[in-house]
Write a protein that holds these residues in place. Structure first.
Motif, PDB file in Angstrom:
ATOM      1  N   ASP A 113       0.833  -1.199   0.000  1.00 53.10           N
ATOM      2  CA  ASP A 113       0.000   0.000   0.000  1.00 53.10           C
ATOM      3  C   ASP A 113       0.871   1.254   0.000  1.00 53.10           C
ATOM      4  N   GLU A 114       0.221   2.418   0.037  1.00 53.17           N
ATOM      5  CA  GLU A 114       0.947   3.674  -0.016  1.00 53.17           C
ATOM      6  C   GLU A 114       1.806   3.893   1.230  1.00 53.17           C
ATOM      7  N   GLN A 115       1.320   3.414   2.384  1.00 47.22           N
ATOM      8  CA  GLN A 115       2.080   3.606   3.612  1.00 47.22           C
ATOM      9  C   GLN A 115       3.404   2.856   3.587  1.00 47.22           C
ATOM     10  N   SER A 116       3.438   1.693   2.922  1.00 44.40           N
ATOM     11  CA  SER A 116       4.673   0.917   2.881  1.00 44.40           C
ATOM     12  C   SER A 116       5.757   1.635   2.086  1.00 44.40           C
ATOM     13  N   LYS A 117       5.363   2.527   1.166  1.00 42.37           N
ATOM     14  CA  LYS A 117       6.348   3.272   0.386  1.00 42.37           C
ATOM     15  C   LYS A 117       7.127   4.258   1.252  1.00 42.37           C
ATOM     16  N   LEU A 118       6.571   4.623   2.406  1.00 46.10           N
ATOM     17  CA  LEU A 118       7.260   5.565   3.283  1.00 46.10           C
ATOM     18  C   LEU A 118       8.507   4.955   3.892  1.00 46.10           C
ATOM     19  N   GLY A 119       8.594   3.636   3.887  1.00 51.86           N
ATOM     20  CA  GLY A 119       9.744   2.970   4.478  1.00 51.86           C
ATOM     21  C   GLY A 119      10.879   2.738   3.516  1.00 51.86           C
ATOM     22  N   THR A 120      10.790   3.251   2.303  1.00 47.85           N
ATOM     23  CA  THR A 120      11.840   3.047   1.323  1.00 47.85           C
ATOM     24  C   THR A 120      12.692   4.296   1.196  1.00 47.85           C
ATOM     25  N   LYS A 121      13.917   4.115   0.745  1.00 40.61           N
ATOM     26  CA  LYS A 121      14.817   5.251   0.532  1.00 40.61           C
ATOM     27  C   LYS A 121      14.584   5.922  -0.813  1.00 40.61           C
ATOM     28  N   TYR A 122      13.792   5.304  -1.675  1.00 36.77           N
ATOM     29  CA  TYR A 122      13.567   5.833  -3.015  1.00 36.77           C
ATOM     30  C   TYR A 122      12.450   6.870  -3.009  1.00 36.77           C
ATOM     31  N   SER A 123      12.604   7.876  -3.844  1.00 39.87           N
ATOM     32  CA  SER A 123      11.605   8.926  -3.961  1.00 39.87           C
ATOM     33  C   SER A 123      10.433   8.449  -4.823  1.00 39.87           C
ATOM     34  N   VAL A 124       9.362   9.239  -4.852  1.00 38.98           N
ATOM     35  CA  VAL A 124       8.194   8.885  -5.654  1.00 38.98           C
ATOM     36  C   VAL A 124       8.544   8.798  -7.143  1.00 38.98           C
ATOM     37  N   PRO A 125       9.290   9.756  -7.710  1.00 42.93           N
ATOM     38  CA  PRO A 125       9.669   9.605  -9.126  1.00 42.93           C
ATOM     39  C   PRO A 125      10.542   8.386  -9.384  1.00 42.93           C
ATOM     40  N   GLN A 126      11.418   8.048  -8.452  1.00 38.03           N
ATOM     41  CA  GLN A 126      12.259   6.864  -8.627  1.00 38.03           C
ATOM     42  C   GLN A 126      11.425   5.593  -8.621  1.00 38.03           C
ATOM     43  N   ILE A 127      10.429   5.520  -7.735  1.00 35.90           N
ATOM     44  CA  ILE A 127       9.543   4.354  -7.700  1.00 35.90           C
ATOM     45  C   ILE A 127       8.745   4.258  -8.995  1.00 35.90           C
ATOM     46  N   ALA A 128       8.270   5.393  -9.490  1.00 37.40           N
ATOM     47  CA  ALA A 128       7.519   5.402 -10.753  1.00 37.40           C
ATOM     48  C   ALA A 128       8.405   4.971 -11.918  1.00 37.40           C
ATOM     49  N   PHE A 129       9.664   5.392 -11.895  1.00 40.24           N
ATOM     50  CA  PHE A 129      10.607   5.018 -12.949  1.00 40.24           C
ATOM     51  C   PHE A 129      10.892   3.521 -12.908  1.00 40.24           C
ATOM     52  N   TYR A 130      11.083   2.981 -11.699  1.00 45.11           N
ATOM     53  CA  TYR A 130      11.286   1.539 -11.553  1.00 45.11           C
ATOM     54  C   TYR A 130      10.069   0.767 -12.055  1.00 45.11           C
ATOM     55  N   LYS A 131       8.878   1.241 -11.713  1.00 44.15           N
ATOM     56  CA  LYS A 131       7.656   0.564 -12.162  1.00 44.15           C
ATOM     57  C   LYS A 131       7.554   0.588 -13.681  1.00 44.15           C
ATOM     58  N   ALA A 132       7.947   1.703 -14.298  1.00 36.80           N
ATOM     59  CA  ALA A 132       7.903   1.797 -15.760  1.00 36.80           C
ATOM     60  C   ALA A 132       8.862   0.795 -16.399  1.00 36.80           C
ATOM     61  N   ILE A 133      10.045   0.610 -15.799  1.00 39.13           N
ATOM     62  CA  ILE A 133      11.010  -0.362 -16.320  1.00 39.13           C
ATOM     63  C   ILE A 133      10.469  -1.778 -16.194  1.00 39.13           C
ATOM     64  N   VAL A 134       9.893  -2.096 -15.032  1.00 37.87           N
ATOM     65  CA  VAL A 134       9.341  -3.435 -14.813  1.00 37.87           C
ATOM     66  C   VAL A 134       8.240  -3.732 -15.815  1.00 37.87           C
ATOM     67  N   GLU A 135       7.353  -2.771 -16.039  1.00 37.04           N
ATOM     68  CA  GLU A 135       6.259  -2.984 -16.980  1.00 37.04           C
ATOM     69  C   GLU A 135       6.785  -3.176 -18.399  1.00 37.04           C
ATOM     70  N   ALA A 136       7.786  -2.386 -18.785  1.00 39.72           N
ATOM     71  CA  ALA A 136       8.337  -2.511 -20.131  1.00 39.72           C
ATOM     72  C   ALA A 136       8.970  -3.877 -20.348  1.00 39.72           C
ATOM     73  N   ILE A 137       9.626  -4.406 -19.313  1.00 40.32           N
ATOM     74  CA  ILE A 137      10.278  -5.715 -19.434  1.00 40.32           C
ATOM     75  C   ILE A 137       9.253  -6.846 -19.376  1.00 40.32           C
ATOM     76  N   ALA A 138       8.361  -6.798 -18.380  1.00 36.23           N
ATOM     77  CA  ALA A 138       7.424  -7.906 -18.163  1.00 36.23           C
ATOM     78  C   ALA A 138       6.379  -8.011 -19.260  1.00 36.23           C
ATOM     79  N   GLN A 139       5.989  -6.893 -19.857  1.00 43.41           N
ATOM     80  CA  GLN A 139       4.933  -6.899 -20.865  1.00 43.41           C
ATOM     81  C   GLN A 139       5.475  -6.981 -22.286  1.00 43.41           C
ATOM     82  N   ASP A 140       6.762  -7.208 -22.436  1.00 46.27           N
ATOM     83  CA  ASP A 140       7.356  -7.371 -23.759  1.00 46.27           C
ATOM     84  C   ASP A 140       6.863  -8.683 -24.371  1.00 46.27           C
ATOM     85  N   PRO A 141       6.178  -8.658 -25.513  1.00 43.95           N
ATOM     86  CA  PRO A 141       5.635  -9.895 -26.089  1.00 43.95           C
ATOM     87  C   PRO A 141       6.711 -10.863 -26.563  1.00 43.95           C
TER      88      PRO A 141
END
Length: 314
Positions: free
Chosen positions: A84-112
Motif C-alpha cells: 500500500d501507499e504507507q509501505s512506500k514511506l519505508g523506502t529510501k527511493y523517492s516517488v519519481p524513482q519508484i515510478a521510474f522503476y515501475k515503468a522499467i518493470v512494466e516494459a520488461i514484463a509486458q514485452d511480447p
C-alpha cells in the motif's frame, strides 16, 4: 506460537544484512548455524522456514524462495507482503524513482518477445507521466518532480536499483530485472496477467517462445532443458505440436546429458574446493560483498527472435 531461538534470529539477521542469498550460500549458512545440512535433513530445514515465517507474519514479512529467470538459480530473501501507499514511506527511493522503476518493470514484463530486458537507452527514455494513472490523465497536471526527473537522475536511479538488486545491468547495455524483483513481484506478475511458463506456471519474463506465430506458449530456458531432455518427448510445443527451435545456446540433446551418474563423478573432485570457496563467501563480513558478487545475474545472451515482428523493437 513457538518463540524463535538465536539460530532463527541469526538466519533472519543474515538475510537482512546481506540481502537475497543464492540457495547454496543460504544452505551453507544454515548448516554452519544449525550444524545440520538441508540436503540430509530437509524436514528440519522446512520446519525452520515455517517457524520463521509464522513469526515474521506479524510484521507482514515473509522469507521466500524464488528462481532467477536469467541464470535458473534459486535465491532466498525477505520480502514485505504489504504493497500500500504507507509501505512506500519505508523506502529510501523517492516517488519519481519508484515510478521510474515501475515503468522499467512494466516494459520488461509486458514485452511480447519475452526477451527479459530492455536497452539502457530505451529505459532512459521511458516517460514517468504514464505512471500517474487515470487521475493524472484527467487533471492533466504533471507533478514538478516528474517533470524535473532528468536523464542523469534516471541513470543514477538505475545504478542504485542495480546495487540493491532490484535491477541488473549487463555489460552489453541492457537492463534486466534483479533477484529482488522476482522475490517481491510474484503476485504483481499474476495480477497483471503476465504470460506464464508452460512447464512451471510461473511468470515467463525471460523465456523461449514457440516458433508458431499463432501459439502463445512460452517456456523458461531452464524449464526448456528439462522438457526437451526427456527421450520420450517429441521435442515439440506441448500446445500446437510445432517442432521446438530453441535460440538458447547449449540446449542440445546429447546422450551424455541424460546420464546424471557421469556428471556426479565429474563433480566429486571439485566438491571440496567449491565448499571452501563458499565458506570464504560466508565469512566475508556483515556487508556480504563476496556473496553479493557471487549473486550477480549472468547477462542473457543477445538472442533475437526473427519469427515475430515485435521482437525487432527492443
Amino acid at each position: 506460537m513457538r518463540e524463535l531461538s538465536w539460530r532463527h534470529h541469526t538466519l533472519i539477521q543474515a538475510l537482512l544484512a546481506r540481502g537475497p542469498l543464492r540457495e547454496d550460500h543460504f544452505h551453507l549458512l544454515f548448516t554452519r548455524i544449525t550444524e545440520k545440512s538441508p540436503d540430509n535433513d530437509r524436514q528440519l530445514f522446512n520446519n525452520y522456514l515455517l517457524t520463521m515465517n509464522k513469526a515474521l507474519s506479524f510484521a507482514q514479512f515473509e522469507l521466500r524462495g524464488c528462481r532467477n529467470q536469467y541464470d535458473g538459480r534459486v535465491y532466498y530473501g525477505l520480502v514485505n507482503n504489504v504493497s500500500d501507499e504507507q509501505s512506500k514511506l519505508g523506502t529510501k527511493y523517492s516517488v519519481p524513482q519508484i515510478a521510474f522503476y515501475k515503468a522499467i518493470v512494466e516494459a520488461i514484463a509486458q514485452d511480447p518477445s519475452a526477451q527479459g530486458g530492455i536497452s539502457n537507452i530505451a529505459a532512459l527514455h521511458l516517460q514517468l507521466e504514464n505512471q500517474l494513472g487515470d487521475a493524472g490523465s484527467q487533471s492533466h497536471v504533471i507533478p514538478p518532480a516528474f517533470k524535473n526527473f532528468s536523464i542523469s537522475l534516471k541513470e543514477k536511479t538505475i545504478a542504485e536499483l542495480a546495487q540493491d538488486q532490484w535491477l541488473n545491468c549487463t555489460p552489453d547495455g541492457f537492463v534486466n530485472l534483479g533477484v529482488r524483483s522476482f522475490l517481491d513481484l510474484r503476485s504483481w506478475f499474476r495480477t497483471n496477467d503476465i504470460p506464464s511458463c508452460e512447464v512451471c506456471n510461473e511468470a515467463g519474463v525471460k523465456a523461449e517462445l514457440c516458433s508458431n506465430e499463432g501459439c502463445t506458449v512460452r517456456v523458461h530456458r531452464y524449464c526448456l532443458k528439462k522438457m526437451l531432455s526427456n527421450k520420450k518427448s517429441k521435442r515439440a510445443c506441448p500446445s500446437c505440436g510445432t517442432q521446438w527451435r530453441s535460440t538458447a545456446p547449449n540446449v542440445e540433446f546429447k546422450e551424455e546429458e541424460d546420464e546424471p551418474d557421469a556428471r556426479i563423478q565429474g563433480q566429486s573432485s571439485s566438491h571440496k574446493r567449491k565448499k571452501t570457496r563458499l565458506n570464504r563467501d560466508i565469512d566475508s563480513g556483515p556487508n556480504g560483498d563476496s556473496v553479493a558478487a557471487a549473486q550477480a545475474s549472468q547477462p542473457p545472451p543477445d538472442t533475437r527472435r526473427i519469427t515475430r515482428s515485435s521482437a525487432h523493437q527492443r
